[in-house]
Design a protein around this motif. Sequence first.
Motif, PDB file in Angstrom:
ATOM      1  N   SER A  10       0.852  -1.182   0.000  1.00  0.00           N
ATOM      2  CA  SER A  10       0.000   0.000   0.000  1.00  0.00           C
ATOM      3  C   SER A  10       0.890   1.235   0.000  1.00  0.00           C
ATOM      4  O   SER A  10       1.786   1.360   0.832  1.00  0.00           O
ATOM      5  CB  SER A  10      -0.884  -0.010   1.250  1.00  0.00           C
ATOM      6  N   LEU A  22       4.037   8.841  -5.642  1.00  0.00           N
ATOM      7  CA  LEU A  22       3.574   7.479  -5.923  1.00  0.00           C
ATOM      8  C   LEU A  22       4.299   6.899  -7.133  1.00  0.00           C
ATOM      9  O   LEU A  22       4.760   5.746  -7.098  1.00  0.00           O
ATOM     10  CB  LEU A  22       2.063   7.448  -6.157  1.00  0.00           C
ATOM     11  N   GLU A  23       4.415   7.691  -8.197  1.00  0.00           N
ATOM     12  CA  GLU A  23       5.131   7.227  -9.395  1.00  0.00           C
ATOM     13  C   GLU A  23       6.570   6.858  -9.070  1.00  0.00           C
ATOM     14  O   GLU A  23       7.075   5.835  -9.541  1.00  0.00           O
ATOM     15  CB  GLU A  23       5.140   8.316 -10.473  1.00  0.00           C
ATOM     16  N   GLN A  40      -0.808  -2.848 -10.656  1.00  0.00           N
ATOM     17  CA  GLN A  40      -0.932  -1.716  -9.748  1.00  0.00           C
ATOM     18  C   GLN A  40      -2.271  -1.042  -9.984  1.00  0.00           C
ATOM     19  O   GLN A  40      -2.788  -1.028 -11.097  1.00  0.00           O
ATOM     20  CB  GLN A  40       0.215  -0.733  -9.915  1.00  0.00           C
ATOM     21  N   SER A  41      -2.822  -0.506  -8.911  1.00  0.00           N
ATOM     22  CA  SER A  41      -4.097   0.179  -9.023  1.00  0.00           C
ATOM     23  C   SER A  41      -3.889   1.598  -9.516  1.00  0.00           C
ATOM     24  O   SER A  41      -2.769   2.117  -9.525  1.00  0.00           O
ATOM     25  CB  SER A  41      -4.784   0.220  -7.650  1.00  0.00           C
ATOM     26  N   LYS A  42      -4.975   2.202  -9.902  1.00  0.00           N
ATOM     27  CA  LYS A  42      -4.955   3.634 -10.158  1.00  0.00           C
ATOM     28  C   LYS A  42      -4.923   4.332  -8.789  1.00  0.00           C
ATOM     29  O   LYS A  42      -5.509   3.826  -7.830  1.00  0.00           O
ATOM     30  CB  LYS A  42      -6.207   4.058 -10.917  1.00  0.00           C
ATOM     31  N   PRO A  43      -4.280   5.489  -8.696  1.00  0.00           N
ATOM     32  CA  PRO A  43      -4.315   6.228  -7.428  1.00  0.00           C
ATOM     33  C   PRO A  43      -5.752   6.639  -7.079  1.00  0.00           C
ATOM     34  O   PRO A  43      -6.548   6.970  -7.960  1.00  0.00           O
ATOM     35  CB  PRO A  43      -3.450   7.456  -7.696  1.00  0.00           C
ATOM     36  N   ASN A  59      -3.762   7.281  -2.601  1.00  0.00           N
ATOM     37  CA  ASN A  59      -3.380   5.925  -2.206  1.00  0.00           C
ATOM     38  C   ASN A  59      -3.398   5.019  -3.420  1.00  0.00           C
ATOM     39  O   ASN A  59      -4.172   5.213  -4.354  1.00  0.00           O
ATOM     40  CB  ASN A  59      -4.349   5.393  -1.148  1.00  0.00           C
ATOM     41  N   GLN A  60      -2.551   4.004  -3.344  1.00  0.00           N
ATOM     42  CA  GLN A  60      -2.406   3.067  -4.448  1.00  0.00           C
ATOM     43  C   GLN A  60      -1.952   1.730  -3.872  1.00  0.00           C
ATOM     44  O   GLN A  60      -1.273   1.678  -2.852  1.00  0.00           O
ATOM     45  CB  GLN A  60      -1.353   3.604  -5.417  1.00  0.00           C
ATOM     46  N   VAL A  62       0.039  -1.920  -4.959  1.00  0.00           N
ATOM     47  CA  VAL A  62       0.893  -2.575  -5.946  1.00  0.00           C
ATOM     48  C   VAL A  62       1.001  -4.052  -5.559  1.00  0.00           C
ATOM     49  O   VAL A  62       1.314  -4.379  -4.414  1.00  0.00           O
ATOM     50  CB  VAL A  62       2.292  -1.917  -5.988  1.00  0.00           C
ATOM     51  N   ILE A 132      -9.973  -0.502  -3.368  1.00  0.00           N
ATOM     52  CA  ILE A 132      -8.907  -0.610  -4.368  1.00  0.00           C
ATOM     53  C   ILE A 132      -8.686  -2.073  -4.758  1.00  0.00           C
ATOM     54  O   ILE A 132      -8.553  -2.397  -5.940  1.00  0.00           O
ATOM     55  CB  ILE A 132      -7.595   0.032  -3.866  1.00  0.00           C
TER      56      ILE A 132
END
Length: 157
Positions: A10, A22-23, A40-43, A59-60, A62, A132
Motif C-alpha cells: 500500500s 507514488l510514481e 498496480q491500481s490507479k491512485p 493511495n495506491q 501494488v 482498491i
Amino acid sequence: MRYSSIAFLSLGSNLGDRFHYLEQAVWEISLLPAVTILSQSKPLETLPLENTNQPSFLNQIVKVRIVPSFTLPCLLETLQSIEQKLGRQHRSWKGPREIDIDILTYESVVMNTDFLTLPHHSLFTRPFIKQILNDMGESDLYTVFQDVYNEKYHSRV
C-alpha cells in the motif's frame, strides 16, 4: 497456492506532488532485482482517517512477486529505504507524509513482531483498501485472512 511469493503493498502520499511520489515509489520498487510488479491500481484520493487534521491522500496498491530468498525483513528494510530516498520525514503520529509504503500482505503469512505485523491492520480498518483491491479484481484476498479478521475484529471478550 494462489498467493505464493506474492505481496500487496500500500502506497500513500499527502504532501507535495502526491502523484509524483507514488510514481517514484513504484519506479524504485520496479528497480529491485528481487521484486517484480505484477499489477498496480490507479491512485485513489482519500480523506485522512486517524489524524484528520492534514491534507487528503493519494493511495495506491501494488501487487508484486518476491523472490523467495528475499526475506520479509529485507523487503521491509528496502521499502523503508525507498521512503527515505524519496524524502519521507516522520513528523507526528499518522501525520502528513511525502510517501508511505506498507506491506499489506505477504503470501498467507500471519505474524506480529516488533518490526512487522501481517496482514497489515489497514487491510481490515481502511475501507479504501478494500475498494482498491476490489477494483484490481483481488477481493478474494480477504478470504485468505478471514480467520485473522474474525479473531481480531469480531472476537468477544
